[in-house]
Write a protein that holds these residues in place. Structure first.
Motif, short mmCIF file in Angstrom:
data_model
loop_
_atom_site.label_atom_id
_atom_site.label_comp_id
_atom_site.label_asym_id
_atom_site.label_seq_id
_atom_site.Cartn_x
_atom_site.Cartn_y
_atom_site.Cartn_z
N GLN A 151 0.89 -1.16 0.00
CA GLN A 151 0.00 0.00 0.00
C GLN A 151 0.92 1.21 0.00
N ARG A 152 1.13 1.81 -1.18
CA ARG A 152 2.11 2.89 -1.29
C ARG A 152 1.71 4.12 -0.47
N ASN A 153 0.41 4.35 -0.37
CA ASN A 153 -0.08 5.49 0.39
C ASN A 153 -1.01 5.00 1.50
N ALA A 154 -0.44 4.19 2.38
CA ALA A 154 -1.22 3.65 3.50
C ALA A 154 -1.69 4.76 4.43
N HIS A 155 -0.88 5.82 4.53
CA HIS A 155 -1.22 6.99 5.35
C HIS A 155 -0.88 8.25 4.56
N ASP A 156 -1.28 9.40 5.09
CA ASP A 156 -0.99 10.68 4.43
C ASP A 156 0.39 11.20 4.77
N SER A 157 1.05 10.59 5.74
CA SER A 157 2.40 10.98 6.13
C SER A 157 3.16 9.72 6.52
N SER A 158 4.39 9.88 6.97
CA SER A 158 5.26 8.73 7.22
C SER A 158 4.66 7.76 8.24
N VAL A 159 4.82 6.47 7.95
CA VAL A 159 4.40 5.42 8.87
C VAL A 159 5.51 5.24 9.90
N LEU A 160 5.17 5.33 11.18
CA LEU A 160 6.16 5.31 12.26
C LEU A 160 6.29 3.96 12.94
N HIS A 161 5.22 3.18 12.96
CA HIS A 161 5.25 1.93 13.73
C HIS A 161 4.24 0.97 13.13
N GLU B 276 -5.69 -4.94 2.49
CA GLU B 276 -6.99 -4.28 2.51
C GLU B 276 -7.22 -3.58 3.84
N LEU B 277 -7.67 -2.34 3.77
CA LEU B 277 -7.98 -1.57 4.98
C LEU B 277 -9.26 -2.11 5.62
N VAL B 278 -9.16 -2.58 6.87
CA VAL B 278 -10.32 -3.15 7.55
C VAL B 278 -10.70 -2.36 8.80
N GLY B 279 -9.91 -1.36 9.18
CA GLY B 279 -10.23 -0.56 10.36
C GLY B 279 -9.47 0.74 10.38
N ASP B 280 -10.11 1.80 10.85
CA ASP B 280 -9.48 3.12 10.92
C ASP B 280 -9.83 3.72 12.29
N LEU B 281 -8.83 3.87 13.15
CA LEU B 281 -9.06 4.36 14.51
C LEU B 281 -8.84 5.86 14.55
N ILE B 282 -9.92 6.62 14.70
CA ILE B 282 -9.87 8.08 14.66
C ILE B 282 -10.00 8.62 16.08
N GLY B 283 -9.02 9.37 16.54
CA GLY B 283 -9.07 9.90 17.90
C GLY B 283 -7.92 10.83 18.22
N HIS B 284 -6.78 10.66 17.54
CA HIS B 284 -5.62 11.50 17.78
C HIS B 284 -5.58 12.68 16.81
N SER B 285 -5.02 13.80 17.28
CA SER B 285 -4.94 15.00 16.45
C SER B 285 -3.51 15.33 16.04
N SER B 286 -2.56 14.47 16.42
CA SER B 286 -1.17 14.70 16.05
C SER B 286 -0.50 13.35 15.84
N ALA B 287 0.79 13.38 15.53
CA ALA B 287 1.52 12.17 15.17
C ALA B 287 1.37 11.08 16.24
N VAL B 288 1.05 9.87 15.79
CA VAL B 288 0.99 8.71 16.69
C VAL B 288 2.33 8.00 16.57
N GLN B 289 3.15 8.12 17.63
CA GLN B 289 4.52 7.62 17.53
C GLN B 289 4.62 6.11 17.62
N MET B 290 3.78 5.50 18.46
CA MET B 290 3.81 4.05 18.57
C MET B 290 2.57 3.57 19.32
N PHE B 291 2.47 2.24 19.43
CA PHE B 291 1.34 1.65 20.14
C PHE B 291 1.79 0.31 20.72
N LEU B 292 0.98 -0.19 21.65
CA LEU B 292 1.21 -1.50 22.24
C LEU B 292 -0.08 -2.31 22.10
#
Length: 281
Positions: free
Chosen positions: A144-154, A221-237
């Motif tokens: 997915q060349r454009n999985a996000h609108d900016s760099s993928v971090l994690h 295939e995109l199966v979920g989109d978690l909307i809640g943050h307003s700035s860069a999401v650096q990582m997750f667990l």
């Protein structure tokens, strides 16, 4: 300084320092003193730019990714280079997509910020995209060349061939690796040799089948989109059934739950309480 570390067999550790991959071995100290000594064993200088990411695939293999988009597969036992990939913009991975002509690629478009693996594939966060590199076939099988609108971090693997990614654009997305449905093989033309059973048809059919098996196409295939943050999401667990925790530059830490699973649990709890109170009779 050290940008990434990965544990290797034989009490060894691989450390990324700039362009170099340095192998250290831990050796037990003498009987008179307790603890371990660290011995530098080997320096690997195959990368052309700084190494940003490391991932251990299994006891036999580990993978590194660099600032300019180089992915190298290493033997974890003798530390030799097994395979490499640096042409992540090859349009053959997505033949349906419009070919992109790039005279210049900025580091943000090619940097491999993070790697994940499920032992069969390596998943690379390259710029804004996600690429799936198959270790057996030694090539990219989906992207997915454009999985996000900016760099993928994690990125991180989930059960059932699913993947979570987060980005500088504040988004967190869930992907699933699926295989494209292939058209059935074209029948081999019948003719004189086929009629008399000289085996030419069987040979061509076997060759066609082999080519199809080696060129199976996959897609994310995109199966979920978690909307809640307003700035860069650096990582997750990811905590399996307990949920997912994301942290962002917006100073928020969010706990996400699987909505379908939580709904089933609530329904089960409700029926149990009704059964205890005798309301189901």
């Amino acid at each position: 300084g050290i940008s990434a570390l990965v544990e290797l067999p034989k009490n060894s550790v691989a450390a990324a320092v700039g362009k170099e991959l340095i192998i250290f071995r831990l050796i037990a100290s003498s009987e008179k003193s307790e603890g371990w000594s660290i011995l530098e064993v080997k320096r690997l200088v195959d990368h052309q730019d700084n190494i940003l990411s490391l991932v251990s695939v299994n006891d036999l293999t580990f993978v590194t990714g660099s600032h300019v988009g180089e992915l190298i597969v290493w033997d974890a036992l003798d530390w030799t280079k097994q395979a490499s990939e640096c042409n992540f913009w090859d349009s053959s991975v997505q033949p349906d997509a419009q070919t992109e002509i790039k005279l210049f690629q900025s580091p943000n478009e090619t940097s491999i910020r993070h790697l994940a693996s499920d032992e069969e594939n390596v998943y690379a966060a390259v710029g804004k995209g996600i690429y799936v590199y198959n270790l057996q076939m030694k090539r990219v099988i989906a992207c997915q060349r454009n999985a996000h609108d900016s760099s993928v971090l994690h990125i991180e693997m989930l059960p059932n061939r699913q993947l979570i990614s987060c980005s500088e654009d504040g988004s967190v997305r869930i992907w699933e690796l699926r295989e494209k449905q292939q058209m059935p093989a074209e029948p081999v033309p019948t003719g004189f040799f086929n009629m008399w059973g000289f085996g030419r048809a069987n040979k061509q059919a076997n060759q066609t089948k082999k080519v199809q098996e080696n060129t199976r196409m996959h897609f994310l295939e995109l199966v979920g989109d978690l909307i809640g943050h307003s700035s860069a999401v650096q990582m997750f667990l990811y905590f399996s059934e307990l949920g997912l925790v994301t942290c962002s530059a917006d100073h928020l830490i969010i706990l996400w739950k699987d909505g379908e699973r939580e709904s089933r649990l609530r329904s089960l709890t409700l029926f149990q309480k009704l059964a205890q109170n005798g309301d189901l009779l």
